[in-house]
Design a protein around this motif. Structure first.
Motif, PDB file in Angstrom:
ATOM      1  N   GLU A 288       0.928  -1.151   0.087  1.00 49.36           N
ATOM      2  CA  GLU A 288       0.001   0.025   0.026  1.00 49.36           C
ATOM      3  C   GLU A 288       0.756   1.279  -0.005  1.00 49.36           C
ATOM      4  O   GLU A 288       0.480   2.324  -0.481  1.00 49.36           O
ATOM      5  CB  GLU A 288      -1.057  -0.158   1.262  1.00 49.36           C
ATOM      6  CG  GLU A 288      -2.073  -1.109   1.066  1.00 49.36           C
ATOM      7  CD  GLU A 288      -3.182  -0.847   2.183  1.00 49.36           C
ATOM      8  OE1 GLU A 288      -3.079  -0.004   3.029  1.00 49.36           O
ATOM      9  OE2 GLU A 288      -4.023  -1.678   1.977  1.00 49.36           O
ATOM     10  N   GLU A 289       2.114   1.108   0.494  1.00 49.00           N
ATOM     11  CA  GLU A 289       3.012   2.246   0.422  1.00 49.00           C
ATOM     12  C   GLU A 289       3.467   2.589  -0.838  1.00 49.00           C
ATOM     13  O   GLU A 289       3.565   3.620  -1.180  1.00 49.00           O
ATOM     14  CB  GLU A 289       3.992   2.119   1.542  1.00 49.00           C
ATOM     15  CG  GLU A 289       3.721   2.258   2.967  1.00 49.00           C
ATOM     16  CD  GLU A 289       4.727   1.866   3.839  1.00 49.00           C
ATOM     17  OE1 GLU A 289       5.842   1.701   3.458  1.00 49.00           O
ATOM     18  OE2 GLU A 289       4.746   1.936   5.142  1.00 49.00           O
TER      19      GLU A 289
ATOM     20  N   LYS B 161       2.304   5.839  -4.043  1.00 47.13           N
ATOM     21  CA  LYS B 161       3.285   6.542  -4.729  1.00 47.13           C
ATOM     22  C   LYS B 161       3.056   6.271  -6.419  1.00 47.13           C
ATOM     23  O   LYS B 161       3.010   7.248  -7.055  1.00 47.13           O
ATOM     24  CB  LYS B 161       4.646   6.227  -4.572  1.00 47.13           C
ATOM     25  CG  LYS B 161       5.053   6.582  -3.116  1.00 47.13           C
ATOM     26  CD  LYS B 161       6.540   6.152  -2.835  1.00 47.13           C
ATOM     27  CE  LYS B 161       6.860   6.267  -1.436  1.00 47.13           C
ATOM     28  NZ  LYS B 161       8.252   5.911  -1.128  1.00 47.13           N
TER      29      LYS B 161
END
Length: 347
Positions: free
Chosen positions: A182-183, A187
């Motif tokens: 998810e990180e 982006k």
């Protein structure tokens, strides 16, 4: 006569080349006209983590002219949510609190490889900070999470190969990789397939370990699920083919059966209302009819007595004249019975 350096171009070859180029150009233009449709959706409702959520929603749809259209929309939502639920539902990561089910750590503590260093106990705070988990790499944080989860369910501090330890180890990897995915996706909207594929494989490995533990020790299985907060559902065979038509027909069949049972229950309750009063009225009517029938029989008997076909005041019960009838029967047999010509007489 043309020079040898000039090549003759025939009309046919020119037309073929032009047609070929137009075909390729039209194909590329046609592909560019339609945007890619991704059927997979982002799931934000934690209620969808229930395996029977969509079947329950299908049972609540009103039976009107738009019922089939509503089933189509529900099916699209079901198919679009399957991948997200498969990756997150077992760990309850749909609309989570931000920790992804991982334990809270004191990040000021030394990293695992420096825990046994006695010099750090009396070292200045600046030195402790350098060797702390917060100043380490992501793998140091991951290792700390693994140890916390494993120690919460293992049998003893040296236990690393039991099913409980393997399940906790796989759970820490799944949740850590989900956080990392998810990180990365925050982006770049494109989902990191190299990471989601590993999560998928680890989910299958943990599901297999859970099945083994459930077969061996039910109490320990329940304890591991409770401590690690894992939602385990026994997979069941689908009752229909996995297509929209089959699912809609199955949902409609279940809805019709439920509606039939509901209406039968309503009729049953309606029948029970005032049943005692109705039964009393029916019994009263039956008694009145019996009395009327007895009066009719009495009138018929009186008419028979008047006509002389029946005797009044007969005491006792009529018995047939057995002796007279038997004598008459024997007499008739002697007078009118003849033996066959070939029948022998034994008298």
């Amino acid at each position: 006569m043309l020079p040898s350096c000039i090549t003759r171009i025939s009309p046919i070859s020119s037309f073929s080349s032009t047609t070929f180029r137009c075909f390729h150009a039209s194909t590329s233009i046609h592909r560019g006209r339609y945007a890619f449709f991704n059927k997979h959706k982002k799931v934000t409702d934690p209620k969808k983590q229930d395996p029977d959520y969509f079947e329950k929603q299908a049972a609540k749809l009103p039976l009107d002219n738009h019922y089939l259209d509503a089933l189509v929309l529900l099916w699209n939502d079901k198919i679009g949510s399957e991948r997200e639920l498969m990756m997150k539902a077992t760990d309850k990561l749909i609309q989570h609190d931000g920790n992804y089910g991982l334990p809270d750590l004191d990040r000021t503590q030394p990293r695992l490889e420096f825990e046994a260093v006695d010099a750090l106990k009396d070292a200045p705070e600046s030195v402790k900070k350098i060797f702390s988990i917060d100043f380490g790499e992501r793998k140091d944080l991951t290792s700390a999470w693994k140890r916390e989860l494993v120690e919460s369910v293992n049998k003893h501090k040296f236990d690393e190969n039991s099913l409980q330890s393997k399940i906790a180890w796989a759970t820490s990897l799944i949740r850590n990789w989900t956080m990392l995915a998810e990180e990365i996706q925050a982006k770049d909207p494109k989902k990191p397939a190299w990471l989601t594929h590993r999560i998928f494989l680890m989910l299958g490995y943990r599901r297999r370990m859970l099945r083994y533990l459930r077969e061996q020790d039910t109490d320990e299985f329940e304890r591991v699920l409770d401590v690690l907060k894992i939602a385990y559902h026994v997979p069941k065979q689908p009752e229909h083919v996995k297509t929209r038509k089959a699912w809609s027909e199955h949902a409609l069949k279940k809805r019709v059966e439920a509606e039939k049972e509901r209406r039968l229950e309503e009729l049953h309750e309606k029948l029970k209302e005032g049943r005692d009063q109705k039964v009393a009225e029916i019994d009263k009517s039956v008694e009145a009819l019996k009395k009327e029938l007895e009066s009719i029989y009495q009138r018929l008997e009186n008419i028979a007595i008047i006509e002389g076909t029946k005797v009044a005041g007969v005491v006792g019960k009529y018995q047939p004249k057995l002796v007279e009838e038997l004598s008459e029967h024997v007499l008739h047999s002697l007078l009118f019975y003849h033996k066959r010509p070939n029948e022998k007489s034994y008298s």
